[in-house]
Structures are given as structure tokens and as C-alpha cells.
Design a protein around this motif. Sequence first.
Motif, PDB file in Angstrom:
ATOM      1  N   ARG A   9       0.775  -1.164   0.073  1.00  0.00           N
ATOM      2  CA  ARG A   9       0.069   0.017  -0.069  1.00  0.00           C
ATOM      3  C   ARG A   9       1.020   1.142  -0.044  1.00  0.00           C
ATOM      4  O   ARG A   9       1.954   1.207   0.501  1.00  0.00           O
ATOM      5  N   GLY A  10       0.328   2.288  -0.620  1.00  0.00           N
ATOM      6  CA  GLY A  10       0.864   3.592  -0.688  1.00  0.00           C
ATOM      7  C   GLY A  10       0.203   4.491  -0.559  1.00  0.00           C
ATOM      8  O   GLY A  10      -1.002   4.507  -0.243  1.00  0.00           O
ATOM      9  N   CYS A  72      -3.563   3.740  -1.161  1.00  0.00           N
ATOM     10  CA  CYS A  72      -3.875   2.959  -2.550  1.00  0.00           C
ATOM     11  C   CYS A  72      -2.938   1.768  -2.837  1.00  0.00           C
ATOM     12  O   CYS A  72      -1.936   1.869  -1.964  1.00  0.00           O
ATOM     13  N   PRO A  73      -3.152   1.038  -3.905  1.00  0.00           N
ATOM     14  CA  PRO A  73      -2.061   0.088  -4.149  1.00  0.00           C
ATOM     15  C   PRO A  73      -0.772   1.006  -4.393  1.00  0.00           C
ATOM     16  O   PRO A  73      -0.798   1.871  -5.521  1.00  0.00           O
ATOM     17  N   LYS A  74       0.234   0.379  -3.670  1.00  0.00           N
ATOM     18  CA  LYS A  74       1.612   1.199  -3.776  1.00  0.00           C
ATOM     19  C   LYS A  74       1.897   1.150  -5.388  1.00  0.00           C
ATOM     20  O   LYS A  74       2.576   2.075  -5.933  1.00  0.00           O
ATOM     21  N   SER A  99       4.378   7.816  -0.953  1.00  0.00           N
ATOM     22  CA  SER A  99       4.558   6.377  -0.771  1.00  0.00           C
ATOM     23  C   SER A  99       5.915   6.051  -0.171  1.00  0.00           C
ATOM     24  O   SER A  99       5.987   5.087   0.457  1.00  0.00           O
ATOM     25  N   ASP A 100       7.170   6.941  -0.648  1.00  0.00           N
ATOM     26  CA  ASP A 100       8.322   6.664   0.086  1.00  0.00           C
ATOM     27  C   ASP A 100       8.282   7.211   1.520  1.00  0.00           C
ATOM     28  O   ASP A 100       9.327   6.789   2.056  1.00  0.00           O
ATOM     29  N   PHE A 130      -9.023  -0.951  11.591  1.00  0.00           N
ATOM     30  CA  PHE A 130      -8.612   0.426  11.380  1.00  0.00           C
ATOM     31  C   PHE A 130      -7.216   0.414  10.468  1.00  0.00           C
ATOM     32  O   PHE A 130      -6.701  -0.467  10.277  1.00  0.00           O
ATOM     33  N   ARG A 131      -7.021   1.642   9.821  1.00  0.00           N
ATOM     34  CA  ARG A 131      -6.017   1.965   9.004  1.00  0.00           C
ATOM     35  C   ARG A 131      -5.276   3.174   9.837  1.00  0.00           C
ATOM     36  O   ARG A 131      -5.991   3.946  10.218  1.00  0.00           O
ATOM     37  N   ILE A 132      -3.890   3.063   9.839  1.00  0.00           N
ATOM     38  CA  ILE A 132      -3.114   4.189  10.429  1.00  0.00           C
ATOM     39  C   ILE A 132      -1.981   4.415   9.549  1.00  0.00           C
ATOM     40  O   ILE A 132      -1.377   3.409   8.964  1.00  0.00           O
ATOM     41  N   LEU A 133      -1.944   5.947   8.932  1.00  0.00           N
ATOM     42  CA  LEU A 133      -0.934   6.027   7.859  1.00  0.00           C
ATOM     43  C   LEU A 133       0.231   6.480   8.606  1.00  0.00           C
ATOM     44  O   LEU A 133       0.434   7.547   9.350  1.00  0.00           O
ATOM     45  N   ILE A 134       1.383   5.720   8.366  1.00  0.00           N
ATOM     46  CA  ILE A 134       2.673   6.063   9.262  1.00  0.00           C
ATOM     47  C   ILE A 134       3.866   5.547   8.365  1.00  0.00           C
ATOM     48  O   ILE A 134       3.803   4.872   7.294  1.00  0.00           O
TER      49      ILE A 134
END
Length: 293
Positions: A9-10, A72-74, A99-100, A130-134
Motif C-alpha cells: 500500500r502507498g 491505495c495500491p503502492k 509512498s516513500d 482500522f488503518r493508520i498512515l505511518i
Amino acid sequence: MKSAFLPDRGVVKIAGEDARNFLNGLVTTDVDRLKPGLGRFGALLTPQGKIIVDFLITEAPAGHGGGFLIDCPKALAESLATKLKFYKLRAKVTVENLSDELGVLAAWDGQPAAQPDLAFADPRNDALGFRILIPEVLKKKLSDLIGAELVDAADYEAHRIALGVPRGGLDFMYSDAFPHETNMDRLAGVDFDKGCYVGQEVVSRMQHRGTARTRSVKVLLDGASPEAGATILAGDKPVGTIGSTSGGKGIALVRIDRVADALDAGQPLTAGGLALKLAEPDVVRIPAKQPIA
């Protein structure tokens, strides 16, 4: 509670004073209803109504610069960013592929002990968690913070498959499937009451006419799993394609009318010579239209 960093995921960021209206005129979900801490499921479609990329989206709080973050898909993040820039025209927006720098931590089987920034409940199914963007380097620290055991991404995949939630590139092919075929209408991925977006006419027509004949369904496997992409047969007639599998469960893309006929005729379903059956046989039954009084 479990957590897993999802390396496939990206994250793409869209910001600027026109960002909300810009996105709302392009994607299937109602961006007007987004706010920090809330996520929605949606997709960018071709003008013919097929899925270019599906995603989860949330609004970033002011402390993170505001704007909207797309999970989204990386492999498709850069092409999504390019596509959004193509639609930009004179809109006052910026589009970045992050995404990087940012990835996605999924957490499920419980409630987090803390609510980190850039976290939201997965809107497709409560059981997805849940989703966490890290950044990936923080995956252990964040897992400890929310009280989750960090496990392999394969564990999350098995959980997703057991819930019957399709994944693009495995359970359907991008640019080759309509939202109804991947159950986006059943997974809160299409807002039918919002304004226009790319591909809306086709999606609305399928909704109102009930013309979706292909659907993603949960299947149960007897023993070994067929290879992804194997043709599903009813007798000797093709009725669908097997997608992702794990632990005796799988997801398939099938012609529901043909599968219903096979069930009525008592024909077994196979893929790659291996037996399978529908986890919920009634999902292939199209409700009869009620007569108008």
C-alpha cells in the motif's frame, strides 16, 4: 488486537484550496462528508465506468498540513498521481506521491488503546478494523501504542479473504471491472446521491436497472487451493475466475446467473480440477422484480 504493516500500500496526497471540490468531481465517494479521523472507500473510474484504482481516503488534520490522503495500491500510486494531475487543469491543488514516506498499518480484532493521528476505521466492513498512515519504521512503536501484536501482512490477507472483501489485482483486474462487480456498492464505496463524477452515468444505470451479472463472492475450498486466475467451471462451462485464497477460503469473480443455474441443476463447481462451493449461495439469486400496483 493484531496489526500488520501492508507493504503493498502507498499514499497519495491532494491538497490546496480546491482539493475537496476537485476530488468530489472525480471519484465515486462523497468527499464532502470527509473529516480528520474519518475514512471513506471509493474509486477513480474510466469514463466507461470501470475501476482505474480503488482506495481508502481520509482528510489530514491541520497539524499534518491538511488536504486529503489516499491509501491505495503502492504499485498504482504514481500512475494515480499522474492521472489526478491530468485532471487538474486550472484547479488550485497539489498532488504528491508520498509512498516513500508514508505507508499503511492495518489493525483489527479489537479497539485501539490510543487514537493516533492519521487513523480511521475501515469503512468497508467493521471487522476489517482500522488503518493508520505511518512511516514503516514506526510500525512497532505504533502497534505498542495501540495495544496490538504486530504480525505478518499475510495474517491480514487471510482476515480480508475470510471477510470476502475483494482486492484489486488479485480478485479483479483494474480497468476491467465495474464497481458493482467488485461489490463496491455493498462496501460503501459508491455514493449514489452525490453529484457527477467520472463514469457516474454507467454506474447509476447499473444500480437502477439491476444489470450487474458478475459479482465477487466468498467461496469455500475442499483441500488444496486453486491458483489465482484459474477458471471456475460448472460441469464443463466457465462461470467465473478464482481470486485470492487462504485457509480453505477464497474470493471468486463469477457470473451469478450462470452459477445460480448450476446450483439449480445440481452441478458441482471446480477450479483447476479442485472442488469449491459458495459460502453464501443466496448471493447469486437476483431478487424478482415486484409488480407495480
